[in-house]
Design a protein around this motif. Sequence first.
Motif, PDB file in Angstrom:
ATOM      1  N   MET A 238      -8.912  -0.035   3.620  1.00 42.90           N
ATOM      2  CA  MET A 238      -7.584  -0.136   4.180  1.00 42.90           C
ATOM      3  C   MET A 238      -6.556  -0.242   3.057  1.00 42.90           C
ATOM      4  N   ILE A 239      -5.472   0.490   3.181  1.00 42.63           N
ATOM      5  CA  ILE A 239      -4.394   0.455   2.194  1.00 42.63           C
ATOM      6  C   ILE A 239      -3.198  -0.275   2.781  1.00 42.63           C
ATOM      7  N   ARG A 240      -2.717  -1.272   2.057  1.00 49.55           N
ATOM      8  CA  ARG A 240      -1.518  -2.001   2.435  1.00 49.55           C
ATOM      9  C   ARG A 240      -0.376  -1.515   1.554  1.00 49.55           C
ATOM     10  N   VAL A 241       0.725  -1.113   2.154  1.00 46.30           N
ATOM     11  CA  VAL A 241       1.876  -0.594   1.416  1.00 46.30           C
ATOM     12  C   VAL A 241       2.982  -1.641   1.414  1.00 46.30           C
ATOM     13  N   ILE A 242       3.472  -1.963   0.218  1.00 44.50           N
ATOM     14  CA  ILE A 242       4.514  -2.979   0.046  1.00 44.50           C
ATOM     15  C   ILE A 242       5.709  -2.353  -0.656  1.00 44.50           C
ATOM     16  N   GLU A 243       6.896  -2.739  -0.240  1.00 45.45           N
ATOM     17  CA  GLU A 243       8.130  -2.320  -0.905  1.00 45.45           C
ATOM     18  C   GLU A 243       8.603  -3.467  -1.793  1.00 45.45           C
ATOM     19  N   HIS A 244       8.707  -3.207  -3.103  1.00 45.64           N
ATOM     20  CA  HIS A 244       9.221  -4.231  -4.019  1.00 45.64           C
ATOM     21  C   HIS A 244      10.721  -4.397  -3.801  1.00 45.64           C
ATOM     22  N   HIS A 245      11.253  -5.563  -4.150  1.00 38.96           N
ATOM     23  CA  HIS A 245      12.674  -5.831  -3.894  1.00 38.96           C
ATOM     24  C   HIS A 245      13.610  -5.161  -4.898  1.00 38.96           C
ATOM     25  N   THR A 246      13.062  -4.571  -5.969  1.00 43.07           N
ATOM     26  CA  THR A 246      13.910  -3.845  -6.919  1.00 43.07           C
ATOM     27  C   THR A 246      13.568  -2.365  -6.896  1.00 43.07           C
ATOM     28  N   ALA A 247      14.540  -1.542  -7.184  1.00 38.59           N
ATOM     29  CA  ALA A 247      14.349  -0.088  -7.155  1.00 38.59           C
ATOM     30  C   ALA A 247      13.766   0.458  -8.451  1.00 38.59           C
ATOM     31  N   SER A 248      13.770  -0.346  -9.497  1.00 43.07           N
ATOM     32  CA  SER A 248      13.296   0.133 -10.788  1.00 43.07           C
ATOM     33  C   SER A 248      11.781  -0.027 -10.905  1.00 43.07           C
ATOM     34  N   TYR A 249      11.183   0.773 -11.774  1.00 40.40           N
ATOM     35  CA  TYR A 249       9.736   0.707 -11.966  1.00 40.40           C
ATOM     36  C   TYR A 249       9.255  -0.562 -12.667  1.00 40.40           C
ATOM     37  N   PRO A 250      10.033  -1.158 -13.573  1.00 38.23           N
ATOM     38  CA  PRO A 250       9.531  -2.360 -14.248  1.00 38.23           C
ATOM     39  C   PRO A 250       9.139  -3.491 -13.300  1.00 38.23           C
ATOM     40  N   GLY A 251       9.870  -3.682 -12.219  1.00 39.29           N
ATOM     41  CA  GLY A 251       9.529  -4.745 -11.279  1.00 39.29           C
ATOM     42  C   GLY A 251       8.170  -4.538 -10.646  1.00 39.29           C
ATOM     43  N   ARG A 252       7.922  -3.334 -10.225  1.00 40.84           N
ATOM     44  CA  ARG A 252       6.641  -2.992  -9.610  1.00 40.84           C
ATOM     45  C   ARG A 252       5.507  -3.093 -10.615  1.00 40.84           C
ATOM     46  N   THR A 253       5.744  -2.621 -11.829  1.00 46.91           N
ATOM     47  CA  THR A 253       4.722  -2.684 -12.875  1.00 46.91           C
ATOM     48  C   THR A 253       4.377  -4.133 -13.192  1.00 46.91           C
ATOM     49  N   ALA A 254       5.392  -4.978 -13.262  1.00 49.81           N
ATOM     50  CA  ALA A 254       5.174  -6.396 -13.567  1.00 49.81           C
ATOM     51  C   ALA A 254       4.348  -7.081 -12.487  1.00 49.81           C
ATOM     52  N   VAL A 255       4.689  -6.861 -11.225  1.00 51.68           N
ATOM     53  CA  VAL A 255       3.976  -7.546 -10.150  1.00 51.68           C
ATOM     54  C   VAL A 255       2.527  -7.077 -10.070  1.00 51.68           C
ATOM     55  N   ASN A 256       2.264  -5.811 -10.330  1.00 52.33           N
ATOM     56  CA  ASN A 256       0.883  -5.324 -10.294  1.00 52.33           C
ATOM     57  C   ASN A 256       0.058  -5.915 -11.431  1.00 52.33           C
ATOM     58  N   ALA A 257       0.648  -6.035 -12.613  1.00 54.80           N
ATOM     59  CA  ALA A 257      -0.070  -6.653 -13.739  1.00 54.80           C
ATOM     60  C   ALA A 257      -0.312  -8.136 -13.463  1.00 54.80           C
ATOM     61  N   LYS A 258       0.706  -8.815 -12.983  1.00 54.91           N
ATOM     62  CA  LYS A 258       0.626 -10.259 -12.741  1.00 54.91           C
ATOM     63  C   LYS A 258      -0.358 -10.612 -11.639  1.00 54.91           C
ATOM     64  N   ASP A 259      -0.364  -9.856 -10.546  1.00 50.29           N
ATOM     65  CA  ASP A 259      -1.153 -10.207  -9.363  1.00 50.29           C
ATOM     66  C   ASP A 259      -2.563  -9.623  -9.369  1.00 50.29           C
TER      67      ASP A 259
END
Length: 194
Positions: free
Chosen positions: A1-22
Motif C-alpha cells: 500500500m502506498i500512502r501519499v502525503i503533501e508536505h507543507h512547503t512547495a520546495s524540494y528541500p522540505g520534502r528531502t529533509a523529512v524523508n531523511a529524518k523519518d
Amino acid sequence: MIRVIEHHTASYPGRTAVNAKDSDGTIAFAYNFDSAGEKLTEKMCKQYNKPILKIQLREPLRNVDEVANHIIAWLKEHQIKHLNIAGNGIRTMKGIFTQEILDTYLYKIFEKVLASYPLEHGRSGGQTGADEAGVKALDQLGIETTIVYPKGYRIRTLTEDFYDKDIAAKRFEQRINTNLELKTKKYNNEDQNK
C-alpha cells in the motif's frame, strides 16, 4: 500500500529533509551525484545523523546480485527497517535510462534484498527516476510505502512540471514489467561508489 502525503512547503528541500529524518537510512541511486538533489540528500542525512548508501548507476547497469548483496550488508550493518529511497530524477538521466528500465532494475534488486533482509517500511519523494522506481518496487513486493510530495503535489517529468493530486496518487498503479531484459555487467566487486 502506498500512502501519499503533501508536505507543507512547495520546495524540494522540505520534502528531502523529512524523508531523511523519518527513515533509518537512505539509499541513493544516481548516475550523477553532483546534482543539486543528490547533494541536498547527502546534506540532510548528515544533518540528521542518518546513514546513506550511494549506488552509482552505470551503463551497462551493475549486476543485480552485486548491488543487492552490497545493500543487504549495509542494511544489516545499520539495522535499517524504515528505508528512504532517493536518487536522480528521469530528467537528470535523460537519454541514459528510461523509467521502465529503472523500475525493473530496482524491482529485481529489492526482490533479492527482501529475500534476505526484512524491511518494514519504505519512503521516497516519489518523483520520476529512482524515487519512483524504488516506491513502485517496494510496493509491488509487499512493503508499505510513503511518498512525500512538495505542496501542490508537484511532479517533475521528463519534459514538464505539473501539479495534480489525483495523478500523483495514481502514477504508481502501473505494474512493473519484471520480464524486461536488462543489460548488466559485473564490475568485479569493486567499490559501489566508484
